[in-house]
Motif scaffolding. Structure first.
Motif, PDB file in Angstrom:
ATOM      1  N   VAL A  30      -0.276  -7.842   0.728  1.00 10.24           N
ATOM      2  CA  VAL A  30      -1.008  -8.578  -0.304  1.00 10.24           C
ATOM      3  C   VAL A  30      -0.098  -9.587  -0.991  1.00 10.24           C
ATOM      4  CG1 VAL A  30      -2.209  -8.317  -2.515  1.00 10.24           C
ATOM      5  CG2 VAL A  30      -2.601  -6.670  -0.687  1.00 10.24           C
ATOM      6  N   ASP A  31       1.105  -9.158  -1.330  1.00 10.78           N
ATOM      7  CA  ASP A  31       2.116  -9.998  -1.953  1.00 10.78           C
ATOM      8  C   ASP A  31       3.482  -9.420  -1.569  1.00 10.78           C
ATOM      9  OD1 ASP A  31       2.499  -7.743  -3.671  1.00 10.78           O
ATOM     10  OD2 ASP A  31       1.065  -8.544  -5.107  1.00 10.78           O
ATOM     11  N   THR A  32       4.523  -9.855  -2.203  1.00  7.66           N
ATOM     12  CA  THR A  32       5.843  -9.314  -1.874  1.00  7.66           C
ATOM     13  C   THR A  32       6.363  -8.387  -2.964  1.00  7.66           C
ATOM     14  OG1 THR A  32       6.932 -11.257  -2.794  1.00  7.66           O
ATOM     15  CG2 THR A  32       6.467 -11.294  -0.423  1.00  7.66           C
ATOM     16  N   ASN A  33       5.458  -7.818  -3.755  1.00  9.84           N
ATOM     17  CA  ASN A  33       5.832  -6.931  -4.855  1.00  9.84           C
ATOM     18  C   ASN A  33       5.805  -5.470  -4.435  1.00  9.84           C
ATOM     19  OD1 ASN A  33       6.022  -9.150  -6.568  1.00  9.84           O
ATOM     20  ND2 ASN A  33       3.888  -8.965  -7.204  1.00  9.84           N
ATOM     21  N   TRP A  34       6.873  -4.751  -4.798  1.00  7.65           N
ATOM     22  CA  TRP A  34       6.899  -3.298  -4.594  1.00  7.65           C
ATOM     23  C   TRP A  34       6.610  -2.674  -5.944  1.00  7.65           C
ATOM     24  CZ3 TRP A  34      11.550  -0.272  -2.099  1.00  7.65           C
ATOM     25  CH2 TRP A  34      11.195   1.064  -1.911  1.00  7.65           C
ATOM     26  N   ASN A  35       5.410  -2.119  -6.059  1.00  9.61           N
ATOM     27  CA  ASN A  35       4.971  -1.432  -7.264  1.00  9.61           C
ATOM     28  C   ASN A  35       3.935  -0.391  -6.844  1.00  9.61           C
ATOM     29  OD1 ASN A  35       2.484  -2.876  -6.927  1.00  9.61           O
ATOM     30  ND2 ASN A  35       3.363  -4.604  -8.037  1.00  9.61           N
ATOM     31  N   THR A  36       3.252   0.195  -7.778  1.00  9.82           N
ATOM     32  CA  THR A  36       2.265   1.223  -7.446  1.00  9.82           C
ATOM     33  C   THR A  36       0.838   0.690  -7.454  1.00  9.82           C
ATOM     34  OG1 THR A  36       2.234   1.943  -9.759  1.00  9.82           O
ATOM     35  CG2 THR A  36       3.712   3.132  -8.267  1.00  9.82           C
ATOM     36  N   THR A  37       0.676  -0.644  -7.475  1.00 13.12           N
ATOM     37  CA  THR A  37      -0.669  -1.224  -7.486  1.00 13.12           C
ATOM     38  C   THR A  37      -0.942  -2.186  -6.329  1.00 13.12           C
ATOM     39  OG1 THR A  37       0.045  -2.955  -9.015  1.00 13.12           O
ATOM     40  CG2 THR A  37      -0.920  -0.968  -9.991  1.00 13.12           C
TER      41      THR A  37
END
Length: 127
Positions: A30-37
């Motif tokens: 979806v994007d290049t973010n590593w998070n819990t969402t």
């Protein structure tokens, strides 16, 4: 044995289960973010804290955007990976580890571990 005792025993067994492995979806994230969402993990899953992470391919830097809890991180890529951002990687468990492939594994984010962090592999790990 009553139902409460059986339920508590089952809960205790569930807590002892080993962490699952989640693989970064390098091609259709979806994007290049590593998070819990963000649904950037295998089959569109979000990150579940406490699991082990696998990066099968390098590419754009991955932004750690919150506190992420994990048991291990493995880089299987043939190109460099870079984890950056204002978030923090918190390695958990009795034997937390980073296993790098034969490339550069760069961590430009905070890293924390209560136990000795085992770093292995033939690549370079930059902290």
């Amino acid at each position: 044995m009553n139902k409460l005792t059986i339920g508590l025993m089952a809960a205790g067994l569930a807590l002892g289960v080993r962490a699952d492995v989640q693989t970064w979806n390098a091609t259709s994230h979806v994007d290049t973010n590593w998070n819990t969402t963000s649904a950037n993990w295998d089959d569109g899953a979000v990150w579940k804290n406490g699991n082990a992470a696998v990066f099968p391919a390098g590419g754009a830097p991955t932004a750690v955007t919150e506190e992420i809890h994990l048991s291990a991180l493995t880089n299987k890529a043939t190109s460099n990976i870079r984890l950056q951002g204002s978030g923090k990687l918190v390695f958990e468990g009795s034997k937390p580890q980073i296993k790098g492939s034969s490339v550069e594994n760069r961590f430009d984010c905070s890293i924390e571990s209560a136990n000795r962090l085992n770093i292995s592999g033939s690549g370079v790990v930059l902290l």
